[in-house]
Design a protein around this motif. Structure first.
Motif, short mmCIF file in Angstrom:
data_model
loop_
_atom_site.label_atom_id
_atom_site.label_comp_id
_atom_site.label_asym_id
_atom_site.label_seq_id
_atom_site.Cartn_x
_atom_site.Cartn_y
_atom_site.Cartn_z
N GLN A 1 -1.73 18.49 -4.92
CA GLN A 1 -0.50 18.29 -4.15
C GLN A 1 0.34 19.56 -4.15
O GLN A 1 1.07 19.83 -3.18
N TYR B 1 0.83 18.19 -0.09
CA TYR B 1 1.31 16.98 -0.76
C TYR B 1 1.28 15.72 0.11
O TYR B 1 1.61 14.63 -0.35
N TYR B 2 0.88 15.86 1.38
CA TYR B 2 0.91 14.71 2.28
C TYR B 2 -0.02 13.58 1.84
O TYR B 2 0.26 12.40 2.10
N ARG C 1 3.18 7.86 5.12
CA ARG C 1 4.43 7.70 5.87
C ARG C 1 4.81 6.23 5.86
O ARG C 1 3.98 5.36 6.14
N THR D 1 2.81 10.90 -7.67
CA THR D 1 3.54 11.84 -6.80
C THR D 1 4.85 12.31 -7.44
O THR D 1 5.72 12.83 -6.74
N TYR E 1 9.38 14.19 -1.33
CA TYR E 1 9.15 13.92 0.09
C TYR E 1 10.49 13.90 0.83
O TYR E 1 11.50 13.44 0.30
N HIS F 1 7.67 14.62 5.73
CA HIS F 1 6.73 13.53 5.52
C HIS F 1 7.49 12.36 4.90
O HIS F 1 7.40 12.11 3.70
N THR G 1 8.64 9.01 3.42
CA THR G 1 7.93 7.89 2.78
C THR G 1 8.86 6.74 2.45
O THR G 1 8.46 5.79 1.79
#
Length: 207
Positions: free
Chosen positions: A96, A101-102, A107, A195, A200, A204, A206
């Protein structure tokens, strides 16, 4: 992990990326709408087509464009989830930071890609121009006329029926694709990735 499984996942990865490219790089939909609008208005100028019918068709073309953009947006987001799930089979938590890191988190919403939003904004602008032009030339100009059968033309309301139908149809399509995306995320969340080392945001989202 067997070699056969790795080969299958890598092939899926390639296909999914190709599908994303096809869905987000094709701009012929918006070009078709613009060309169609000019063609129809030229037919009106030559007295080949009624302006009310022409404006109605242009509005239908814009609705058709929106429908394609909604579908393309869903395909992009859905494929992105599958790509991330495949990447989680090969990448590590540290990747990541070292790669991207996506893949760590999906999403949260079925949000439209900026590339598609630009085409959507073109459609909205064109719709406002043509419906505004129609109102000024075909509706507002008739306010001063006496209300008689000779001055009533049912075709003048046709574009507004199309607008009303589009205002019902487009939100319905958005709702359906949002539900499909949420269903996909719920049923195929993928391998859990820690994560906590990344943040984020707008790139991206989340949440």
């Amino acid at each position: 992990m067997s070699v056969g499984r790795e080969d299958l996942l890598l092939k899926m990865y390639e296909v999914l990326n190709n599908e994303i490219s096809r869905h987000i790089t094709v701009i012929w939909q918006s070009i078709s709408v613009v060309v169609g609008a000019f063609t129809l208005l030229s037919l009106v100028e030559k007295n080949i087509m009624n302006i009310d019918v022409a404006i109605s068709i242009i509005l239908l073309l814009i609705t058709w464009l929106f429908d394609h953009l909604i579908d393309s947006g869903y395909w992009y987001n859905r494929n992105l989830v599958m790509i991330a799930n495949i990447e989680r089979q090969f990448l590590t938590v540290g990747d990541q930071k070292e790669i991207h890191y996506y893949f760590g988190s999906h999403r949260s919403k079925n949000k439209m890609l900026t590339h598609l939003k630009i085409q959507r904004n073109l459609g909205v602008g064109l719709a406002l121009i043509v419906i505004g032009y129609h109102f000024l030339t075909r509706v507002y100009s008739g306010f001063s006329l006496p209300l008689t059968l000779d001055n009533i033309d049912p075709l003048r309301v046709l574009p507004y029926f199309v607008v009303l139908w589009s205002l019902f149809y487009i939100p319905k399509q958005i709702k359906v694709t949002n539900e499909k995306y949420e269903e996909f995320i719920r049923n195929s969340p993928g391998k859990v990735i820690d994560t906590s080392s990344v943040t984020y945001g707008v790139g991206h989202p989340t949440k």
